[in-house]
Design an enzyme around this catalytic site. Structure first.
Site, mmCIF file in Angstrom:
data_model
loop_
_atom_site.group_PDB
_atom_site.id
_atom_site.type_symbol
_atom_site.label_atom_id
_atom_site.label_comp_id
_atom_site.label_asym_id
_atom_site.label_seq_id
_atom_site.Cartn_x
_atom_site.Cartn_y
_atom_site.Cartn_z
ATOM 1 N N LYS A 141 40.440 2.476 19.476
ATOM 2 C CA LYS A 141 40.535 3.693 20.300
ATOM 3 C C LYS A 141 41.815 4.469 19.961
ATOM 4 O O LYS A 141 41.860 5.684 20.066
ATOM 5 C CB LYS A 141 40.525 3.296 21.773
ATOM 6 C CG LYS A 141 40.600 4.455 22.748
ATOM 7 C CD LYS A 141 40.386 3.962 24.164
ATOM 8 C CE LYS A 141 40.630 5.043 25.194
ATOM 9 N NZ LYS A 141 40.398 4.545 26.556
ATOM 10 N N GLU A 158 40.081 9.297 32.788
ATOM 11 C CA GLU A 158 40.142 7.964 33.402
ATOM 12 C C GLU A 158 40.770 7.995 34.798
ATOM 13 O O GLU A 158 40.228 7.407 35.737
ATOM 14 C CB GLU A 158 40.898 6.986 32.491
ATOM 15 C CG GLU A 158 40.087 6.623 31.253
ATOM 16 C CD GLU A 158 40.911 5.969 30.165
ATOM 17 O OE1 GLU A 158 42.076 5.616 30.402
ATOM 18 O OE2 GLU A 158 40.384 5.812 29.052
ATOM 19 N N ASP A 193 48.326 3.303 36.182
ATOM 20 C CA ASP A 193 47.426 2.527 35.322
ATOM 21 C C ASP A 193 48.245 1.722 34.301
ATOM 22 O O ASP A 193 48.781 2.282 33.340
ATOM 23 C CB ASP A 193 46.477 3.520 34.613
ATOM 24 C CG ASP A 193 45.478 2.821 33.705
ATOM 25 O OD1 ASP A 193 45.605 1.603 33.484
ATOM 26 O OD2 ASP A 193 44.560 3.512 33.204
#
Ligand code: AMP
Length: 570
Positions: free
Chosen positions: A68, A145, A168
């Site tokens: 990614k 996200e 996060d």
């Protein structure tokens, strides 16, 4: 039916909106986390998920992970003889999740909502869409996200304007986003983070302490096998401390026995420097959003590393309230994607103002660090434009030659986040002729200007003479065109994918091979024999032989794994 997908760096998940609730869909192994790993099997077929992750250790050249990070670049990732782009490897993950969803729902799935980090650039978003297309999915929407995490916590159910902060902390990265929902429009007001901070760093800190505590020779650090075993022990201890007040880390090697007791308080003390680093991005994001923390309606936790009680306590201290954590932090993003799918089906989906105009990578040059008065360490990466800067952006830094009388300065331009320049992607170079003089008279201003089209202009100005040398680097290296997507779709469709119904057995074998490499002596020999027996049972293709053999083999692996943690040198 639209599925929601969290396409993560470490793990990916798929979820669906059903009967008024979001539900995660397990893969063929019954697990909801599918490792974002791809491997080419010995027969040339493609393996995805846990089996591929097991092969990262045993077959590193045939396996890939963490791709990614390369989305939106034209970097080729080699798997054996063949090179793949990050979109293609991501497409293989998406295809596996699509197949899992189809098996669970009993019907074809053609549409998906896929989540991306809030700071993903336009090129990275396009690459993610292309990955969806390559997997045969119509990408209904890319969802940020943090927005997904906020949706999972019901931000859309509030009446008035709501402001959420999403904290996060994943395995290797830390992202903070401040979100504002007003009139059904979600805006990312600010996003900040640290690309070098995640759960893995907490493990690294404990390993350092373990070396000190046991007064161990640094030569152990060169023994990759030893370090891997120690890393696994420390990872297990870290997870244990999320549930229990104390644990012991123990490892033996050729008769030497090393151990360390670790309780919550000691763990927190060891990791204090990391905890301190979590504060800065939070403060930056709040400052950028021009929002005092008292005005936040909710603080939401995402990412596996936020399970650590010390992280939760820090967040509670920073905000003066308990963060929202009743949803599993590994699952919250996928569940939020399913909520968006549910809203979409009712035509009530949130709109998003997407903050795409940021530089996705840090851009900088290689420099030498002065270690002592007379010695330098070369090849360090010095960012000029930091990742996540809002574009267009122009930044300048001043550099000096190393010595008096140096006549040339060689500037190499890199993009990336690694500490050493060579570990980043080189974009170009400039050679500058310097005037004669002492080093501190020969300063050079290096200006980087980065625009919305991804064009980077590098300009070096020699202060003494005013002369300028410049270089233009074209951006967005090779996004795929529609024709290329069609071509690659055909090529990917022609790949042999390992049959889904055999994944469980294939994963057991991959695990067996990995464990075989870790063990020694009699246990290893015993495992070798059991691998052959299990393979023979599978070859029989007789269900009555295969099922009990798989069960017994799985139990043996569980036992050996437990044993190898307790008696690592066995
Ligand atoms: P993610 O990238 O969100 O999957 O996060 C993975 C990180 O979360 C890894 O560094 C894990 O070690 C960490 N993690 C997962 N479960 C736990 C746990 N129970 N306690 C502490 N850390 C955990």
């Amino acid at each position: 039916m639209i599925i929601g997908i969290d396409l993560g760096t470490t793990n990916s998940l798929v979820a669906v909106w059903e009967n008024g609730a979001a539900r995660l869909i397990p893969n063929s192994l019954g697990e909801v986390l599918t490792p974002s790993c791809v491997s080419v099997d010995d027969d040339g077929s493609i393996l995805v998920g846990r089996a591929a992750r097991e092969r990262l250790q045993t077959h590193p050249r045939l396996s890939a992970a963490a791709f990614k990070r390369h989305m939106g670049s034209d970097q080729q990732i080699a798997l054996g003889q063949r090179g793949f782009r990050a979109e293609e490897l991501s497409a293989l993950i998406l295809r596996a999740l699509k197949a899992d969803a189809e098996a669970a729902l009993g019907r074809p799935v053609t549409e998906a909502i896929i989540t991306v980090p809030a700071y993903f650039s336009d090129a990275q978003r396009k690459a993610t869409r292309a990955a969806g297309q390559l997997a045969g999915l119509k990408v209904e929407r890319l969802l940020n996200e943090p927005t997904a995490a906020a949706l999972a916590y019901g931000i859309h159910l509030r009446d008035s304007e709501s402001k959420f902060l999403v904290f996060d902390l994943g395995g290797g990265t830390f992202d903070v986003s401040v979100l504002d929902l007003f009139d059904n429009v979600m805006e990312v007001r600010a996003s900040a983070g640290d690309n070098y901070l995640g759960g893995e760093d907490f493990v690294a800190c404990v390993i350092e302490r373990f070396f000190e505590h046991n007064k161990m020779s640094p030569h152990y650090k060169n023994d990759a096998g030893f370090m891997q075993r120690l890393g696994a022990q420390v990872e297990a201890a870290k997870r244990a401390l999320s549930e229990a007040p104390g644990t012991t880390i123990r490892i033996r090697d050729n008769g030497a026995d090393f151990a360390m007791e670790l309780d919550e308080a000691a763990f927190e003390k060891i990791c204090a420097p990391l905890l301190a680093r979590l504060r800065d991005p939070v403060e930056r994001a709040l400052r950028d959003a021009q929002l005092p923390s008292a005005e936040l309606d909710n603080v939401v936790l995402a990412g596996g590393a936020t399970r650590m009680p010390m992280v939760r306590r820090l967040v509670a201290r920073m905000f003066g309230r308990l963060p929202a954590c009743d949803i599993n932090p590994d699952e919250v993003v996928a569940l939020g994607a399913a909520v968006q799918a549910g809203l979409k089906a009712k035509d009530a989906a949130l709109d998003e103002v997407v903050m795409t105009d940021v530089s996705p990578y840090s851009l900088g040059i290689d420099t030498s660090l002065r270690v002592t008065q007379a010695s330098y360490s070369h090849g360090h990466f010095d960012p000029i434009i930091e990742r996540n800067s809002v574009v267009p952006v122009s930044r300048v830094k001043r550099y000096f030659p190393l010595h008096d009388g140096q006549r040339q300065l060689h500037i190499n331009v890199f993009q990336g986040e690694a500490r050493m320049a060579a570990d980043n992607i080189k974009l170009g170079e400039l050679l500058i002729d310097l005037p004669d003089g002492a080093r501190d008279e020969c300063g050079v201003d290096v200006r980087f200007t980065y625009d919305v089209n991804g064009l980077l202009q590098v300009e070096a100005t020699i202060l003494k003479t005013g002369d300028t040398v410049s270089l233009l680097i074209a951006g967005n290296p090779g996004l795929l065109s529609d024709e290329e997507i069609a071509e690659r779709f055909a090529a990917l469709s022609a790949l042999k994918i390992h049959p889904r119904d055999q994944m469980e057995n294939r994963t057991l074998l991959a695990r067996g091979e990995r464990l075989y490499q870790q063990l020694r002596g009699d246990l290893r020999q015993h495992l070798g024999v059991q691998i052959v027996r299990f393979e023979q049972a599978l070859e029989s293709q007789d269900k009555h032989q295969c099922l009990p053999a798989a069960k017994a083999f799985g139990q043996l692996l569980d036992e050996l794994e437990r044993h190898s943690l307790l008696h690592p040198d066995a």
